[in-house]
Enzyme design. Structure first.
Site, PDB file in Angstrom:
ATOM      1  N   THR A 188      -4.493  -7.534  11.305  1.00  0.00           N
ATOM      2  CA  THR A 188      -4.843  -6.278  10.623  1.00  0.00           C
ATOM      3  C   THR A 188      -4.235  -5.036  11.290  1.00  0.00           C
ATOM      4  O   THR A 188      -3.720  -4.157  10.611  1.00  0.00           O
ATOM      5  CB  THR A 188      -6.382  -6.145  10.561  1.00  0.00           C
ATOM      6  OG1 THR A 188      -6.904  -7.296   9.897  1.00  0.00           O
ATOM      7  CG2 THR A 188      -6.802  -4.897   9.814  1.00  0.00           C
ATOM      8  N   TYR A 236     -11.755  -3.091  -3.211  1.00  0.00           N
ATOM      9  CA  TYR A 236     -12.531  -3.095  -1.964  1.00  0.00           C
ATOM     10  C   TYR A 236     -13.996  -3.119  -2.373  1.00  0.00           C
ATOM     11  O   TYR A 236     -14.685  -2.100  -2.332  1.00  0.00           O
ATOM     12  CB  TYR A 236     -12.187  -1.877  -1.109  1.00  0.00           C
ATOM     13  CG  TYR A 236     -10.770  -1.922  -0.565  1.00  0.00           C
ATOM     14  CD1 TYR A 236     -10.385  -2.909   0.336  1.00  0.00           C
ATOM     15  CD2 TYR A 236      -9.813  -0.990  -0.952  1.00  0.00           C
ATOM     16  CE1 TYR A 236      -9.086  -2.981   0.829  1.00  0.00           C
ATOM     17  CE2 TYR A 236      -8.505  -1.044  -0.457  1.00  0.00           C
ATOM     18  CZ  TYR A 236      -8.159  -2.040   0.428  1.00  0.00           C
ATOM     19  OH  TYR A 236      -6.882  -2.102   0.917  1.00  0.00           O
ATOM     20  N   HIS A 260      -1.583  -5.489   1.631  1.00  0.00           N
ATOM     21  CA  HIS A 260      -2.806  -6.272   1.443  1.00  0.00           C
ATOM     22  C   HIS A 260      -2.414  -7.632   0.893  1.00  0.00           C
ATOM     23  O   HIS A 260      -1.519  -7.725   0.056  1.00  0.00           O
ATOM     24  CB  HIS A 260      -3.740  -5.592   0.434  1.00  0.00           C
ATOM     25  CG  HIS A 260      -4.817  -6.520  -0.049  1.00  0.00           C
ATOM     26  ND1 HIS A 260      -6.000  -6.694   0.631  1.00  0.00           N
ATOM     27  CD2 HIS A 260      -4.854  -7.384  -1.099  1.00  0.00           C
ATOM     28  CE1 HIS A 260      -6.724  -7.627   0.009  1.00  0.00           C
ATOM     29  NE2 HIS A 260      -6.054  -8.052  -1.056  1.00  0.00           N
ATOM     30  N   LYS A 302       0.840  -1.200   0.000  1.00  0.00           N
ATOM     31  CA  LYS A 302       0.000   0.000   0.000  1.00  0.00           C
ATOM     32  C   LYS A 302       0.880   1.257   0.000  1.00  0.00           C
ATOM     33  O   LYS A 302       2.099   1.166   0.230  1.00  0.00           O
ATOM     34  CB  LYS A 302      -0.915  -0.031   1.227  1.00  0.00           C
ATOM     35  CG  LYS A 302      -1.891  -1.216   1.266  1.00  0.00           C
ATOM     36  CD  LYS A 302      -2.770  -1.145   2.525  1.00  0.00           C
ATOM     37  CE  LYS A 302      -3.643  -2.373   2.692  1.00  0.00           C
ATOM     38  NZ  LYS A 302      -4.475  -2.301   3.923  1.00  0.00           N
ATOM     39  N   GLU A 342      -9.083 -10.888  -7.173  1.00  0.00           N
ATOM     40  CA  GLU A 342      -8.188  -9.733  -7.031  1.00  0.00           C
ATOM     41  C   GLU A 342      -7.054  -9.745  -8.071  1.00  0.00           C
ATOM     42  O   GLU A 342      -6.679  -8.689  -8.580  1.00  0.00           O
ATOM     43  CB  GLU A 342      -7.605  -9.705  -5.611  1.00  0.00           C
ATOM     44  CG  GLU A 342      -8.689  -9.408  -4.564  1.00  0.00           C
ATOM     45  CD  GLU A 342      -8.230  -9.632  -3.123  1.00  0.00           C
ATOM     46  OE1 GLU A 342      -7.055 -10.023  -2.923  1.00  0.00           O
ATOM     47  OE2 GLU A 342      -9.046  -9.419  -2.209  1.00  0.00           O
ATOM     48  N   ASN A 400      -1.353  -0.259   7.490  1.00  0.00           N
ATOM     49  CA  ASN A 400      -0.771  -1.570   7.809  1.00  0.00           C
ATOM     50  C   ASN A 400       0.021  -2.140   6.640  1.00  0.00           C
ATOM     51  O   ASN A 400       0.230  -3.342   6.546  1.00  0.00           O
ATOM     52  CB  ASN A 400      -1.842  -2.539   8.308  1.00  0.00           C
ATOM     53  CG  ASN A 400      -2.965  -2.717   7.310  1.00  0.00           C
ATOM     54  OD1 ASN A 400      -2.856  -2.267   6.168  1.00  0.00           O
ATOM     55  ND2 ASN A 400      -4.027  -3.372   7.716  1.00  0.00           N
ATOM     56  N   ARG A 421      -0.645 -14.725   4.444  1.00  0.00           N
ATOM     57  CA  ARG A 421      -1.466 -14.113   5.508  1.00  0.00           C
ATOM     58  C   ARG A 421      -0.773 -14.248   6.858  1.00  0.00           C
ATOM     59  O   ARG A 421      -0.791 -13.334   7.670  1.00  0.00           O
ATOM     60  CB  ARG A 421      -2.849 -14.786   5.572  1.00  0.00           C
ATOM     61  CG  ARG A 421      -3.750 -14.525   4.378  1.00  0.00           C
ATOM     62  CD  ARG A 421      -4.257 -13.118   4.294  1.00  0.00           C
ATOM     63  NE  ARG A 421      -5.090 -12.726   5.407  1.00  0.00           N
ATOM     64  CZ  ARG A 421      -5.774 -11.583   5.463  1.00  0.00           C
ATOM     65  NH1 ARG A 421      -5.722 -10.725   4.446  1.00  0.00           N
ATOM     66  NH2 ARG A 421      -6.486 -11.270   6.500  1.00  0.00           N
ATOM     67  N   ARG A 465       3.467  -6.648   9.404  1.00  0.00           N
ATOM     68  CA  ARG A 465       2.756  -5.559  10.082  1.00  0.00           C
ATOM     69  C   ARG A 465       3.282  -5.371  11.514  1.00  0.00           C
ATOM     70  O   ARG A 465       3.328  -4.250  12.021  1.00  0.00           O
ATOM     71  CB  ARG A 465       1.257  -5.844  10.083  1.00  0.00           C
ATOM     72  CG  ARG A 465       0.620  -5.678   8.688  1.00  0.00           C
ATOM     73  CD  ARG A 465      -0.751  -6.310   8.639  1.00  0.00           C
ATOM     74  NE  ARG A 465      -1.504  -5.959   7.436  1.00  0.00           N
ATOM     75  CZ  ARG A 465      -2.675  -6.493   7.120  1.00  0.00           C
ATOM     76  NH1 ARG A 465      -3.230  -7.402   7.914  1.00  0.00           N
ATOM     77  NH2 ARG A 465      -3.302  -6.130   6.022  1.00  0.00           N
TER      78      ARG A 465
END
Ligand code: CDP
Ligand code: MG
Length: 194
Positions: free
Chosen positions: A124, A54, A158, A14, A169, A155, A118, A135
């Site tokens: 998150t 999103y 994604h 991001k 995606e 964070n 993940r 993160r």
């Protein structure tokens, strides 16, 4: 059926990760783990792309709202807003955030890559994400700090959270001819069948 090594996931660094010059640091973690980069680009997301990414999906809006309410409850802060309306507000903020400056998007391929990535990115909210995760190591933002500032949680990253979302995606960010096929030198070692 596809070989297990062909599972793919979408990762987006991001704007905060790019602005903080963490692209190489983050990317190298995935390379070292053994995952193959099969597509990569710097992308300045349009509002339209951000809105597709999103998606205006009821289930996701509610889950984002629920997670937010849980984080408030854990801090003993009262909040009687409907989860869906929290989700809608956060979606708007996220669309603005992800399109505010360039991102770096890539597609990773490998065994159980969706789940492993993940795990590697962590929870998150960076303030409670475990050390050792991306993160957890590179941020401290929280639901409270982000809400007080009227912006989404910073964070850094994604990553797709399921086979279905990865498929959806990847198609939003990459054209088919932007995904490549090649061999890593350690592939025989990782995937050879005895
Ligand atoms: O990114 P992740 O899958 O961990 O979380 P999510 O529940 O799918 O939410 C998507 C993104 O929304 C998060 O990565 C945060 O950047 C943002 N978010 C936020 O800013 N504030 C919240 N209360 C909840 C989510
Ligand atoms: Mg998510």
């Amino acid at each position: 059926m596809k070989h297990l090594k062909e599972e793919k996931t979408l990762v987006v660094l991001k704007p905060d990760a790019v602005q903080r010059a963490l692209v190489g640091e983050i990317l190298s973690r995935f390379e070292r783990t053994g995952f193959k980069i099969v597509g990569m680009k710097m992308a300045y997301a349009s509002k339209e792309l951000a809105g597709e990414h999103y998606a205006d999906d009821e289930e996701w809006l509610i889950s984002v709202g629920e997670k937010t309410k849980q984080s408030y409850a854990a801090k003993g802060i009262a909040n009687d807003e409907e989860p869906k309306s929290i989700g809608q507000r956060i979606r708007q903020q996220l669309m603005d955030f992800i399109s505010m400056s360039p991102t770096v998007a890539f597609v990773l391929e490998g065994n159980d890559v969706i789940n492993k990535v993940r795990v590697m990115i962590g929870g998150t909210a960076p303030n409670s994400a475990l050390p050792g995760t991306i993160r957890g190591d590179f941020g401290f933002d929280s639901y409270g700090l982000a809400d007080a500032a009227g912006r989404p949680i910073q964070n850094l990253i994604h990553a797709s959270d399921s086979v279905e979302s990865a498929k959806r995606e990847i198609a939003i960010w990459f054209k088919e001819d932007e995904l490549h096929s090649y061999e890593r030198v350690d592939e025989a070692l990782n995937y050879r069948i005895a």
